[in-house]
Design an enzyme around this catalytic site. Sequence first.
Site, short mmCIF file in Angstrom:
data_model
loop_
_atom_site.label_atom_id
_atom_site.label_comp_id
_atom_site.label_asym_id
_atom_site.label_seq_id
_atom_site.Cartn_x
_atom_site.Cartn_y
_atom_site.Cartn_z
N HIS A 18 55.18 103.78 7.99
CA HIS A 18 55.32 103.43 9.41
C HIS A 18 54.10 102.64 9.88
CE1 HIS A 18 56.46 104.31 13.67
NE2 HIS A 18 55.15 104.23 13.84
N GLU A 19 52.91 103.15 9.55
CA GLU A 19 51.67 102.47 9.95
C GLU A 19 51.52 101.13 9.22
OE1 GLU A 19 49.88 103.39 12.40
OE2 GLU A 19 50.88 105.31 12.71
N HIS A 22 53.06 98.39 11.28
CA HIS A 22 52.18 97.90 12.34
C HIS A 22 51.12 96.97 11.76
CE1 HIS A 22 54.04 100.58 15.14
NE2 HIS A 22 53.50 101.68 14.67
#
Length: 357
Positions: A18-19, A22
Amino acid sequence: MTSTIAVILVLGGLIFFHELGHFLVARVLGMGVKSFSLGFGPVLLRRTVGRTEYRLSALPLGGYVSLAGESPESVEEDTDFPESQRFMLRPAWQRLLVVLAGPVFNFVLGWLIYWTLFLAQGQVTLYQHPVQEVFDDSPARAAGIEPGDRIVAVEGSKIYSPSDLLTTILFSRDEAVSLTVDRAGVLREVLVQPAFLSEADKNDEILPRPKIGISFSVEPLTVPLGLDLGAGAALHKTVNAIDMTFKSFLMIVEGRASLKGVGGPIMIAQAVGEHAQAGLADVLLLAAFISVNLGILNLLPIPVLDGGHILFFGFEALTGRPVNELIRRMATYVGITFLLALMALTFYNDIHRILFS
């Protein structure tokens, strides 16, 4: 020991991916990244490349990304980065893309896991449901389903999971369900209206359970990979997981399902541990489903979550002006309060489930 490792790898891997979403989109858009960490807590190893410090931290349950100027307060502090690289000074649509990338990567990860499993097996497993009994005065009887029929598709889609039929009926929301039935080699479409067949089903404390009134078996059917090498089947499973997760949230919001069924990290860890005993494939299937859930959860329009930031940046992109600072702060406080209450609820449910189930 195996269960513990599986829990760390699954939860840590999903959050880290998920990170990573980003991080990658921020870098593609030319934004400054101060640090990118694999894990939380005390830093074990660190290496600086350019202006970014890459870290390996002690707690392997996830990771984090720190962007230059990622909050209004830090815009003037991150002087190591030029203004053009500071997050809050970039156009709203670019900030929106960076925030959106995290949940999108969770969906992509779910699809990649499903696809990897199909490729590893060299085949796609479909399912059929031979009907063994049709109950009197049931929706299935009214729709003309008979013992010996084979349910081969649900809502026009092939059945890629043995639970597809049950979950579709469970989340039917008072709408008729379309079933494709094979009767002696002849396919026919049947519309069945799920209903509550008993008071116990209607008043179930977790989730009311509409039924169609049949008993059936589960029959796997393996087919070779097509030209897309199973990518389409993996996409179908991902979309189905997104749909079921969304409907679950919606039923809770509408009060059609009880909050008692909401679980948190403890329940997830238990599920991963149980699946670890069944083998790697089971763990990966669960990881794909949790990844999709994590993506949906982060898209909820709640300040602090990605969905809240998407809401703010979307407003700014459309109107050309940021959300009023007072409104943003108040919304953030409300969001934090909501998340703390949700965390308390999930821990209570998890502990109650362990002690009394």
